[in-house]
Design a protein around this motif. Structure first.
Motif, short mmCIF file in Angstrom:
data_model
loop_
_atom_site.label_atom_id
_atom_site.label_comp_id
_atom_site.label_asym_id
_atom_site.label_seq_id
_atom_site.Cartn_x
_atom_site.Cartn_y
_atom_site.Cartn_z
N UNK A 42 0.82 -1.20 0.00
CA UNK A 42 0.00 0.00 0.00
C UNK A 42 0.86 1.26 0.00
N UNK A 43 1.91 1.27 0.82
CA UNK A 43 2.83 2.42 0.86
C UNK A 43 3.53 2.58 -0.49
N UNK A 44 3.99 1.47 -1.05
CA UNK A 44 4.72 1.52 -2.31
C UNK A 44 3.82 1.99 -3.45
N UNK A 45 2.60 1.45 -3.52
CA UNK A 45 1.72 1.85 -4.63
C UNK A 45 1.27 3.29 -4.47
N UNK A 46 1.05 3.75 -3.24
CA UNK A 46 0.70 5.15 -3.01
C UNK A 46 1.83 6.08 -3.43
N UNK A 47 3.06 5.71 -3.12
CA UNK A 47 4.21 6.53 -3.51
C UNK A 47 4.36 6.54 -5.03
N UNK A 48 4.18 5.39 -5.65
CA UNK A 48 4.27 5.34 -7.12
C UNK A 48 3.18 6.20 -7.77
N UNK A 49 2.00 6.23 -7.16
CA UNK A 49 0.91 7.06 -7.70
C UNK A 49 1.30 8.54 -7.65
N UNK A 50 2.00 8.95 -6.61
CA UNK A 50 2.44 10.34 -6.51
C UNK A 50 3.51 10.63 -7.57
N UNK A 51 4.47 9.73 -7.72
CA UNK A 51 5.52 9.91 -8.74
C UNK A 51 4.89 9.97 -10.13
N UNK A 52 4.00 9.02 -10.41
CA UNK A 52 3.32 9.01 -11.72
C UNK A 52 2.47 10.27 -11.91
N UNK A 53 1.81 10.71 -10.84
CA UNK A 53 1.01 11.92 -10.90
C UNK A 53 1.85 13.15 -11.16
N UNK A 54 3.05 13.18 -10.61
CA UNK A 54 3.94 14.31 -10.85
C UNK A 54 4.41 14.32 -12.31
N UNK A 55 4.74 13.16 -12.84
CA UNK A 55 5.10 13.09 -14.26
C UNK A 55 3.94 13.57 -15.13
N UNK A 138 -10.20 28.59 -12.94
CA UNK A 138 -9.58 27.94 -11.78
C UNK A 138 -9.47 26.47 -12.17
N UNK A 139 -8.25 26.00 -12.24
CA UNK A 139 -8.03 24.60 -12.58
C UNK A 139 -8.01 23.74 -11.35
N UNK A 140 -8.76 22.66 -11.38
CA UNK A 140 -8.72 21.64 -10.34
C UNK A 140 -7.95 20.47 -10.95
N UNK A 141 -6.74 20.27 -10.48
CA UNK A 141 -5.86 19.23 -11.02
C UNK A 141 -5.65 18.18 -9.93
N UNK A 142 -6.23 17.01 -10.09
CA UNK A 142 -6.06 15.90 -9.15
C UNK A 142 -4.93 15.05 -9.73
N UNK A 143 -3.70 15.40 -9.37
CA UNK A 143 -2.52 14.78 -9.99
C UNK A 143 -2.41 13.30 -9.68
N UNK A 144 -2.69 12.93 -8.46
CA UNK A 144 -2.58 11.51 -8.09
C UNK A 144 -3.52 10.64 -8.92
N UNK A 145 -4.70 11.18 -9.24
CA UNK A 145 -5.68 10.45 -10.05
C UNK A 145 -5.60 10.80 -11.54
N UNK A 146 -4.74 11.77 -11.86
CA UNK A 146 -4.48 12.21 -13.23
C UNK A 146 -5.76 12.68 -13.93
N UNK A 147 -6.41 13.63 -13.29
CA UNK A 147 -7.63 14.24 -13.85
C UNK A 147 -7.53 15.75 -13.64
N UNK A 148 -7.96 16.49 -14.64
CA UNK A 148 -8.00 17.94 -14.48
C UNK A 148 -9.25 18.50 -15.14
N UNK A 149 -9.73 19.57 -14.53
CA UNK A 149 -10.86 20.31 -15.08
C UNK A 149 -10.53 21.79 -14.91
#
Length: 170
Positions: A42-55, A138-149
């Motif tokens: 869970x910790x590893x996948x959460x961290x990878x989601x943040x890294x992927x979200x930042x990319x 106003x942009x709402x960018x949910x980086x971890x989930x990779x969605x923006x509006x």
């Protein structure tokens, strides 16, 4: 946990002030980067989601093309008597106007239909921070989930009564 969000926000600030290479290095060497190899899945996948979200954030910010005017712009907004602190992660120059961007790193995904309500307090914050400004979105960018509006500023302000009711119920 606040570590992933804190590190990701710092990486966004670094991206806008120093570029993508130093920001990627920082995030990779932070606790988030270290946790990508954590023995707890869970910790590893959460961290990878943040890294992927930042990319993802880097890619979409580059495609957006607007230049940063300010980082971590904060204002206390009053929504029909309830005060809320609103922090815009990035204020952007948008031609002769300004736009705000909120970058989320935790929490569940959101439906695009609720983005105007989510953007409401931040739209008010732009007006407080730049009282003579003209605003686009106003942009709402949910980086971890990779969605923006990107929400038109006026559409966000039109949700003041709905946002006020939500805050009043908290």
């Amino acid at each position: 946990m606040t570590v992933p969000t804190t590190c990701a926000r710092a990486a966004v600030r670094m991206l806008h002030s120093s570029g993508s290479a130093p920001a990627r290095i920082y995030l990779g060497q932070s606790k988030v980067g270290q946790w990508t190899a954590h023995e707890n899945n869970s910790m590893a996948s959460g961290a990878r989601a943040v890294i992927d979200g930042f990319d993802w954030y880097i890619k979409h910010d580059a495609a957006d093309g607007r230049q940063m005017k300010a980082l971590d712009a904060k204002a206390v907004v009053s929504l029909q008597g309830d005060s809320v602190s609103a922090r815009l992660d990035v204020v952007l120059d948008d031609g002769a106007a300004l736009a705000g961007r909120v970058v989320l790193w935790d929490g569940p995904d959101f439906k695009p239909a609720i983005a105007p309500v989510m953007a409401c307090a931040f739209a008010h914050a732009l007006q407080i921070l730049y009282p003579s400004g003209v605003f686009t979105t106003v942009g709402i960018w949910q980086a971890r989930r990779q969605r923006l509006v990107e929400v038109p500023h006026a559409a966000a302000l039109a949700q003041t009564a709905v946002a006020s009711a939500i805050f009043a119920a908290m």
